[in-house]
Design a protein around this motif. Structure first.
Motif, mmCIF file in Angstrom:
data_model
loop_
_atom_site.group_PDB
_atom_site.id
_atom_site.type_symbol
_atom_site.label_atom_id
_atom_site.label_comp_id
_atom_site.label_asym_id
_atom_site.label_seq_id
_atom_site.Cartn_x
_atom_site.Cartn_y
_atom_site.Cartn_z
ATOM 1 N N ASN A 345 -84.127 -53.262 -13.012
ATOM 2 C CA ASN A 345 -84.328 -54.431 -13.854
ATOM 3 C C ASN A 345 -83.035 -55.242 -13.955
ATOM 4 O O ASN A 345 -81.975 -54.843 -13.451
ATOM 5 C CB ASN A 345 -84.852 -54.024 -15.231
ATOM 6 C CG ASN A 345 -83.904 -53.091 -15.970
ATOM 7 O OD1 ASN A 345 -82.714 -53.006 -15.662
ATOM 8 N ND2 ASN A 345 -84.419 -52.385 -16.979
ATOM 9 N N THR A 346 -83.131 -56.360 -14.659
ATOM 10 C CA THR A 346 -81.978 -57.265 -14.741
ATOM 11 C C THR A 346 -80.747 -56.601 -15.365
ATOM 12 O O THR A 346 -79.633 -56.741 -14.834
ATOM 13 C CB THR A 346 -82.370 -58.537 -15.510
ATOM 14 O OG1 THR A 346 -83.360 -59.248 -14.749
ATOM 15 C CG2 THR A 346 -81.166 -59.439 -15.723
ATOM 16 N N ARG A 352 -74.271 -53.249 -12.502
ATOM 17 C CA ARG A 352 -73.592 -52.905 -11.254
ATOM 18 C C ARG A 352 -72.874 -54.092 -10.623
ATOM 19 O O ARG A 352 -71.833 -53.924 -9.986
ATOM 20 C CB ARG A 352 -74.610 -52.330 -10.256
ATOM 21 C CG ARG A 352 -73.987 -51.909 -8.928
ATOM 22 C CD ARG A 352 -74.972 -51.207 -8.014
ATOM 23 N NE ARG A 352 -75.427 -49.926 -8.565
ATOM 24 C CZ ARG A 352 -76.032 -48.990 -7.838
ATOM 25 N NH1 ARG A 352 -76.255 -49.195 -6.538
ATOM 26 N NH2 ARG A 352 -76.425 -47.870 -8.404
ATOM 27 N N TYR A 353 -73.410 -55.304 -10.808
ATOM 28 C CA TYR A 353 -72.904 -56.444 -10.026
ATOM 29 C C TYR A 353 -72.471 -57.635 -10.879
ATOM 30 O O TYR A 353 -72.405 -58.760 -10.382
ATOM 31 C CB TYR A 353 -73.992 -56.909 -9.049
ATOM 32 C CG TYR A 353 -74.239 -55.935 -7.919
ATOM 33 C CD1 TYR A 353 -73.326 -55.806 -6.873
ATOM 34 C CD2 TYR A 353 -75.396 -55.147 -7.896
ATOM 35 C CE1 TYR A 353 -73.560 -54.920 -5.821
ATOM 36 C CE2 TYR A 353 -75.630 -54.256 -6.849
ATOM 37 C CZ TYR A 353 -74.711 -54.155 -5.820
ATOM 38 O OH TYR A 353 -74.934 -53.273 -4.780
ATOM 39 N N VAL A 393 -81.454 -55.231 -5.350
ATOM 40 C CA VAL A 393 -82.285 -56.175 -6.114
ATOM 41 C C VAL A 393 -83.749 -56.073 -5.700
ATOM 42 O O VAL A 393 -84.653 -56.161 -6.544
ATOM 43 C CB VAL A 393 -81.771 -57.619 -5.925
ATOM 44 C CG1 VAL A 393 -82.736 -58.631 -6.553
ATOM 45 C CG2 VAL A 393 -80.387 -57.781 -6.550
ATOM 46 N N LEU A 394 -84.013 -55.861 -4.416
ATOM 47 C CA LEU A 394 -85.387 -55.875 -3.920
ATOM 48 C C LEU A 394 -86.032 -54.491 -3.848
ATOM 49 O O LEU A 394 -87.203 -54.370 -3.461
ATOM 50 C CB LEU A 394 -85.441 -56.526 -2.533
ATOM 51 C CG LEU A 394 -85.029 -58.001 -2.475
ATOM 52 C CD1 LEU A 394 -85.221 -58.545 -1.077
ATOM 53 C CD2 LEU A 394 -85.801 -58.839 -3.496
ATOM 54 N N GLU A 395 -85.309 -53.444 -4.222
ATOM 55 C CA GLU A 395 -85.878 -52.102 -4.171
ATOM 56 C C GLU A 395 -87.096 -52.007 -5.079
ATOM 57 O O GLU A 395 -87.057 -52.404 -6.241
ATOM 58 C CB GLU A 395 -84.829 -51.067 -4.598
ATOM 59 C CG GLU A 395 -85.321 -49.628 -4.504
ATOM 60 C CD GLU A 395 -84.274 -48.620 -4.948
ATOM 61 O OE1 GLU A 395 -84.572 -47.419 -4.937
ATOM 62 O OE2 GLU A 395 -83.152 -49.049 -5.324
#
Length: 404
Positions: A345-346, A352-353, A393-395
């Motif tokens: 999620n966001t 992490r980023y 992000v797309l996992e």
């Protein structure tokens, strides 16, 4: 003496307020025309405008003409008029013609980069191969062209934006169905090119010299993203490949482009294609003589630690350029799709980023089909770190995927 800049549709995309803002910061007068009520404008948009004129429809030329006439009456000669938006290119040119605005393309010259069939001649003039094409007429003539190039073929509006109403046809049955559902506009049919898209983007000064340039890689065809409702990924390269730099520069020269943003697209061949080139070589696709779509201008800023809005304003107002960059980052765009369930999620992504992420927002509905519904923009010094970000992000949610 203050110079007058008419900027059309300053609220879309929403970061476009930075065009009039940059002009105003240089001491110019920023005169904006849009459909939004003044009270609905963001504080940033209000601050960017010296004056704002609301019309009920920007498609109504009479209203647009009256708006520019009002500005000219009140502020004097209009020095520059632009929307930097593909949809308004022809109307921009008509307004320049009718008000004798000497900067920018007029009605008689803008069509050289508006229709896809016209673009090909300029690619060829620059020594760039292009896919064979045919203007869609009737089934018999279409089949004659397909007999020459083979299936699949790509069909798209000859004068269109992006990948809207674009399809790949794989057999006669799909061709016949296309003729039944085809919108009532002129279509171009092209041979299929097996490659991924790379772009050569930037700004030319009023003498036609390129003053800023960059490149983006699009691993998945926009047509597939739109038609399949797929996720959208692309990124700004830190270095422009030498062959793309050379060919892109020649294409811009062939178009005789002056005082504009440009976004030119090429296929990088995934395999040998007889008549077009060997694996890894470039084939011309199409051009858009405006900034790349969505928030790509902002990605240019993030990737290079620059301000392309100010670069453009300086060029337009005084034909000067002071931009410098060491190209410190790759900048990645990742667009998610509503309805898909993601593992991270966001808050997890930001945990992490957070140092890398530059933007995270919902994409306006008009751009969502091509670019995803929710997007993240992040920058990295190493490409592989950016690819790890994309995968994170797309996992997809593991439990959901395992049940399928």
């Amino acid at each position: 003496m203050s110079k007058n800049f008419v900027f059309i549709s300053p609220t879309f995309p929403k970061t476009y307020y930075q065009f009039p803002k940059a002009w105003k910061a240089l001491g110019g007068t920023s005169l904006c025309i849009g459909e939004d009520a003044y009270d609905s404008l963001s504080p940033e948009m209000k601050a960017a405008c010296s004056e704002y004129y609301q019309v009920s429809s920007m498609k109504d030329y009479d209203q647009m003409y009256r708006a520019v006439a009002w500005f000219a009456h009140k502020h004097g000669r209009i020095d520059w008029l632009e929307s930097n938006n593909e949809f308004w290119l022809e109307q921009d040119a008509r307004l320049r013609t009718d008000f004798n605005i000497t900067t920018g393309d007029k009605t008689e010259s803008v069509m050289r980069f508006k229709t896809k069939s016209n673009m090909k001649a300029y690619y060829e003039k620059a020594g760039c191969p292009v896919a064979r094409y045919h203007i869609v007429t009737n089934l018999d003539e279409d089949k004659a062209f397909i007999k020459e190039v083979g299936y699949p073929v790509i069909v798209k509006p000859n004068d269109g934006v992006g990948a809207n109403a674009t399809w790949a046809l794989h057999n006669d049955e799909e061709l016949e169905h296309f003729h039944k559902i085809k919108p009532d506009v002129e279509y171009i049919m092209e041979e299929f090119v097996p490659g991924y898209i790379v772009s050569f983007d930037g700004i030319t000064d009023q003498n036609g010299e390129i003053i800023f340039k960059t490149s983006h890689t699009f691993p998945d065809p926009i047509m597939d993203i739109v038609n399949g409702k797929e996720e959208c990924i692309y990124w700004s390269e830190r270095e422009i490949p030498a062959d793309l730099d050379d060919l892109g520069t020649r294409v811009i020269k062939a178009f005789g482009l002056k005082g504009r943003f440009f976004h030119t697209e090429y296929f990088r061949l995934r395999e040998d294609k007889p008549g077009l080139g060997t694996k890894g070589s470039l084939v011309g696709l199409e051009v858009n003589m405006r900034p790349p779509g969505g928030y790509t201008p902002d990605m240019m800023n993030f990737a290079n630690d620059i301000d392309v809005y100010s670069i453009y304003a300086n060029m337009a107002m005084s034909n000067t350029n002071t931009y410098k960059s060491t190209r410190p980052y790759f900048c990645f765009y990742v667009g998610r799709r509503d309805g898909l369930v993601y593992e991270n999620n966001t808050p997890s992504i930001f945990s992490r980023y957070s140092r890398n992420i530059q933007m995270h927002e919902r994409m306006p509905q008009l751009l969502g089909e091509a670019m995803g519904n929710e997007f993240y923009v992040a920058r990295f010094t190493e490409k592989e770190d950016g690819m790890k970000f994309v995968r994170f992000v797309l996992e997809k949610e593991k439990a959901k995927e395992e049940k399928k």
